[in-house]
Write an enzyme that holds these catalytic residues in place. Structure first.
Site, mmCIF file in Angstrom:
data_model
loop_
_atom_site.group_PDB
_atom_site.id
_atom_site.type_symbol
_atom_site.label_atom_id
_atom_site.label_comp_id
_atom_site.label_asym_id
_atom_site.label_seq_id
_atom_site.Cartn_x
_atom_site.Cartn_y
_atom_site.Cartn_z
ATOM 1 N N ARG A 107 -2.337 -7.594 -16.396
ATOM 2 C CA ARG A 107 -1.548 -7.640 -15.079
ATOM 3 C C ARG A 107 -1.013 -8.908 -14.732
ATOM 4 O O ARG A 107 -1.867 -9.952 -14.732
ATOM 5 C CB ARG A 107 -2.441 -6.985 -14.064
ATOM 6 C CG ARG A 107 -2.895 -5.667 -14.191
ATOM 7 C CD ARG A 107 -3.790 -4.989 -13.072
ATOM 8 N NE ARG A 107 -3.462 -5.238 -11.822
ATOM 9 C CZ ARG A 107 -3.887 -4.721 -10.908
ATOM 10 N NH1 ARG A 107 -5.254 -4.282 -10.988
ATOM 11 N NH2 ARG A 107 -3.584 -5.019 -9.626
ATOM 12 N N LEU B 138 -9.714 -4.359 0.557
ATOM 13 C CA LEU B 138 -10.790 -5.610 0.895
ATOM 14 C C LEU B 138 -10.017 -6.902 1.180
ATOM 15 O O LEU B 138 -10.485 -7.549 1.873
ATOM 16 C CB LEU B 138 -11.863 -5.611 -0.144
ATOM 17 C CG LEU B 138 -13.043 -4.967 0.232
ATOM 18 C CD1 LEU B 138 -14.011 -4.997 -1.140
ATOM 19 C CD2 LEU B 138 -13.790 -5.342 1.244
ATOM 20 N N LYS C 64 0.756 -1.059 -0.204
ATOM 21 C CA LYS C 64 -0.131 -0.014 0.019
ATOM 22 C C LYS C 64 0.823 1.231 -0.173
ATOM 23 O O LYS C 64 2.150 1.349 -0.068
ATOM 24 C CB LYS C 64 -0.895 -0.124 1.252
ATOM 25 C CG LYS C 64 -2.081 -1.123 1.237
ATOM 26 C CD LYS C 64 -2.888 -1.199 -0.229
ATOM 27 C CE LYS C 64 -3.912 -0.149 -0.054
ATOM 28 N NZ LYS C 64 -4.704 -0.208 -1.281
ATOM 29 N N ARG D 145 -12.039 -10.409 -13.228
ATOM 30 C CA ARG D 145 -11.368 -11.132 -12.104
ATOM 31 C C ARG D 145 -12.053 -11.031 -10.875
ATOM 32 O O ARG D 145 -12.010 -11.761 -10.095
ATOM 33 C CB ARG D 145 -9.821 -10.653 -12.075
ATOM 34 C CG ARG D 145 -9.004 -10.997 -11.110
ATOM 35 C CD ARG D 145 -7.595 -10.522 -11.133
ATOM 36 N NE ARG D 145 -6.466 -10.898 -12.065
ATOM 37 C CZ ARG D 145 -6.256 -9.979 -13.009
ATOM 38 N NH1 ARG D 145 -6.614 -8.804 -13.090
ATOM 39 N NH2 ARG D 145 -5.449 -10.395 -14.018
ATOM 40 N N THR E 227 -25.840 -3.967 -18.743
ATOM 41 C CA THR E 227 -25.809 -2.658 -18.093
ATOM 42 C C THR E 227 -25.862 -1.590 -19.204
ATOM 43 O O THR E 227 -25.578 -0.318 -18.927
ATOM 44 C CB THR E 227 -24.494 -2.485 -17.398
ATOM 45 O OG1 THR E 227 -23.394 -3.057 -18.132
ATOM 46 C CG2 THR E 227 -24.367 -3.372 -16.162
ATOM 47 N N GLN F 57 -4.992 10.479 -9.358
ATOM 48 C CA GLN F 57 -5.624 10.502 -8.268
ATOM 49 C C GLN F 57 -5.165 11.560 -7.197
ATOM 50 O O GLN F 57 -4.399 12.058 -7.462
ATOM 51 C CB GLN F 57 -5.612 9.249 -7.387
ATOM 52 C CG GLN F 57 -6.181 7.982 -7.943
ATOM 53 C CD GLN F 57 -5.460 6.977 -8.746
ATOM 54 O OE1 GLN F 57 -4.307 7.719 -9.603
ATOM 55 N NE2 GLN F 57 -5.408 5.861 -8.870
ATOM 56 N N ILE G 199 -14.011 -0.258 0.829
ATOM 57 C CA ILE G 199 -12.702 -0.460 1.583
ATOM 58 C C ILE G 199 -11.584 -0.597 0.373
ATOM 59 O O ILE G 199 -12.040 -1.446 -0.372
ATOM 60 C CB ILE G 199 -12.890 -1.536 2.590
ATOM 61 C CG1 ILE G 199 -13.735 -1.196 3.659
ATOM 62 C CG2 ILE G 199 -11.452 -1.701 3.338
ATOM 63 C CD1 ILE G 199 -13.925 -2.386 4.404
ATOM 64 N N PHE H 282 -4.997 -8.465 -6.827
ATOM 65 C CA PHE H 282 -5.568 -9.027 -5.699
ATOM 66 C C PHE H 282 -7.123 -9.017 -6.005
ATOM 67 O O PHE H 282 -7.995 -9.205 -5.222
ATOM 68 C CB PHE H 282 -5.398 -8.097 -4.755
ATOM 69 C CG PHE H 282 -4.272 -8.418 -3.818
ATOM 70 C CD1 PHE H 282 -4.163 -9.592 -3.074
ATOM 71 C CD2 PHE H 282 -3.011 -7.495 -4.083
ATOM 72 C CE1 PHE H 282 -2.821 -9.539 -2.218
ATOM 73 C CE2 PHE H 282 -2.229 -7.825 -3.386
ATOM 74 C CZ PHE H 282 -1.857 -8.727 -2.452
ATOM 75 N N HIS I 150 -1.330 4.086 -6.531
ATOM 76 C CA HIS I 150 -2.673 4.958 -6.753
ATOM 77 C C HIS I 150 -2.378 6.404 -7.231
ATOM 78 O O HIS I 150 -3.123 7.265 -6.640
ATOM 79 C CB HIS I 150 -3.517 4.559 -5.721
ATOM 80 C CG HIS I 150 -3.704 3.056 -5.468
ATOM 81 N ND1 HIS I 150 -4.166 2.214 -6.250
ATOM 82 C CD2 HIS I 150 -3.435 2.437 -4.453
ATOM 83 C CE1 HIS I 150 -4.389 0.918 -5.724
ATOM 84 N NE2 HIS I 150 -3.898 1.116 -4.500
#
Length: 490
Positions: free
Chosen positions: A228, A426, A161, A302, A330, A198, A423, A232, A193
């Protein structure tokens, strides 16, 4: 006045070979901004700054350009890496790791030096890394001026992170207080990130530039098909369904009791294993005596596959009260809002590469009669996009307070609240499972760090293997984004 000298025409040269700058600077900030701009926009072998009061050139830096597209400030970070430092994480509740002890043993056999920062939160104890051959060092050692991360140009820091903010006070495992500096030194591999603009991305880039640091972002380690190599996503989707069910259960108990304390005071801690998580959710559903209708948006991706797996594990393969949506379902012509409001839990597993038309708006949710939709799990955690599929929330939540109430019971046509889970880590709900999946995928590429040469020519790169190209792409991505950030700050 900018004087540029162009060499005799050559088919392989399309750039200036040298650059001389003559300026009168009244502001040091202007000087450094201009120099940063020139440093990244000219393919130069050397750059000299001439002082106003002297005709003697003052060498400022030596830059090397490789034809792969990066501008590298060498020799500090060039060639290959032979030392990996696994850092301790600072994000609350983060227990995952990108490196397993069994991989440490293999990396050691290949000649890598492995250092592991001590951690009280990592899912794997320090002693297991030590038994595998790693050297255990105090937590947060990477921030010290004499650290291996800063002094060894062949060292790369591996984490997950974001790095802590400037000025953050950290206390290491040997009780030493460390203040996080404003510059980021050395080479780093983690999820930053910042490449999608961002919030605060320019500030992070400036920190890397100030410390001559390098970032190879885990999100942008991609193969020749731009897929990738380690992610995760599956674990995030799995945890998303579990969190949706846990939130819905607490919400239902609240409604039965006529209050909303259970949701607002809800706390979640990571589970030791998937089986422990499955058993806990199943027992709570059984005690509640009913089950929800669930919608998974982006079910084929994924994250979506992980969500589907979790549903089978908890509710069984024959559970019928669930919808799986993809692009077809959608499309605006299908009026997706009608299907959304008819489900108790909606899990957003879609990967949004750009702006999207909303599938549903808060106004539609408020005004829709007989709504069932009461829990939204945003696995994608898209809180910054101006136009997104679910414009229902603009802040992240945490395991300490996982659900945010965005609609009160008395605000809409249906007397039903809407709680959002967003979150951004997660997968740490199931840290052992998610770490094992991710680390296994990443490992083969870590082995190549000792072989990849960031000074390679374009011919060498074309003839190299895919694993090396993964790192070269990541490095090139960082250099381009840093250049962009510096230009915009002029």
């Amino acid at each position: 006045l900018l004087l540029l000298h162009r060499p005799p025409p050559q088919p392989s040269l399309s750039c200036f070979s040298s650059c001389v700058i003559i300026f009168t600077f009244h502001s040091p900030q202007l000087f450094f901004s201009l120099f940063s701009m020139l440093r990244y926009s000219a393919r130069v072998a050397s750059t000299h700054l001439y002082s106003r009061s002297s005709s003697i050139p003052i060498p400022v830096c030596h830059l090397h350009h490789n034809s792969y597209g990066t501008f590298n400030n060498y020799p500090k970070i060039s060639g290959f890496y032979d030392t990996i430092i696994l850092r301790d994480e600072v994000k609350p509740f983060e227990k995952r790791t990108p490196l397993l002890p069994k991989h440490v043993s293999i990396l050691k056999q290949y000649g890598f030096n492995i250092l592991v920062e001590s951690s009280k939160t990592r899912i794997i104890p320090d002693v297991e890394y030590q038994h595998a051959g790693a050297k255990i060092i105090p937590s947060f050692s990477m921030w010290k001026p004499d650290s291996e991360a800063r002094s060894n140009p062949r060292a790369v820091v591996l984490g997950l992170k974001e790095l802590p903010k400037v000025g953050t006070k950290l206390v290491s495992s040997n009780n030493e207080e460390i203040t996080v500096p404003d510059a980021i030194y050395g080479s780093h591999i983690y999820f930053a990130h910042i490449f999608k603009y961002q919030s605060g991305w320019k500030n992070v880039m400036q920190r890397f530039d100030k410390g001559d640091g390098v970032l190879m972002d885990l999100e942008f380690l991609v193969d020749d098909n731009l897929q990738r190599v380690a992610a995760f996503g599956g674990a995030a989707g799995y945890a998303g369904i579990a969190m949706g069910l846990l939130t819905w259960i607490e919400q239902q108990i609240d409604m039965q009791n006529g209050h909303h304390k259970r949701v607002t005071e809800m706390r979640v801690r990571p589970y030791a294993s998937r089986s422990e998580l499955i058993q806990d959710v199943q027992q709570k559903l059984e005690a509640l005596g009913k089950k929800p209708k669930i919608l998974i948006v982006g079910a084929a991706g994924r994250c979506g596959r992980g969500s589907r797996e979790c549903l089978v594990d908890i509710l069984g393969g024959g559970y019928a009260d669930v919808l799986y949506w993809g692009r077809k379902e959608t499309h605006p012509d299908t009026q997706p809002e009608k299907g959304i409001v008819d489900c108790d839990i909606v899990v957003n597993d879609i990967f949004a590469a750009g702006d999207m038309e909303p599938f549903i708006t808060m106004e539609q949710i408020k005004n829709y009669p007989n709504r069932r939709f009461s829990v939204f799990v945003d696995v994608s955690c898209d809180i910054t996009s101006q136009k997104k599929a679910f414009p229902l929330n603009s802040t992240l939540t945490t395991f300490d307070k996982p659900a945010k109430r965005v609609l009160q019971e008395d605000e809409g046509a249906t007397k039903l609240p809407l709680d959002v889970v967003a979150i951004d880590n997660l997968p740490t709900l199931i840290p052992s499972y998610s770490s094992r999946q991710f680390a296994e995928s990443l490992f083969e590429y870590l082995l190549e760090l000792k072989n990849v040469d960031f000074d390679e020519s374009s011919e060498d790169i074309e003839n190299t293997n895919e694993a090396k190209r993964v790192w070269l792409r990541a490095r090139e991505k960082f250099e381009r984004k840093k250049k962009e950030a510096l230009w915009e700050n002029l």
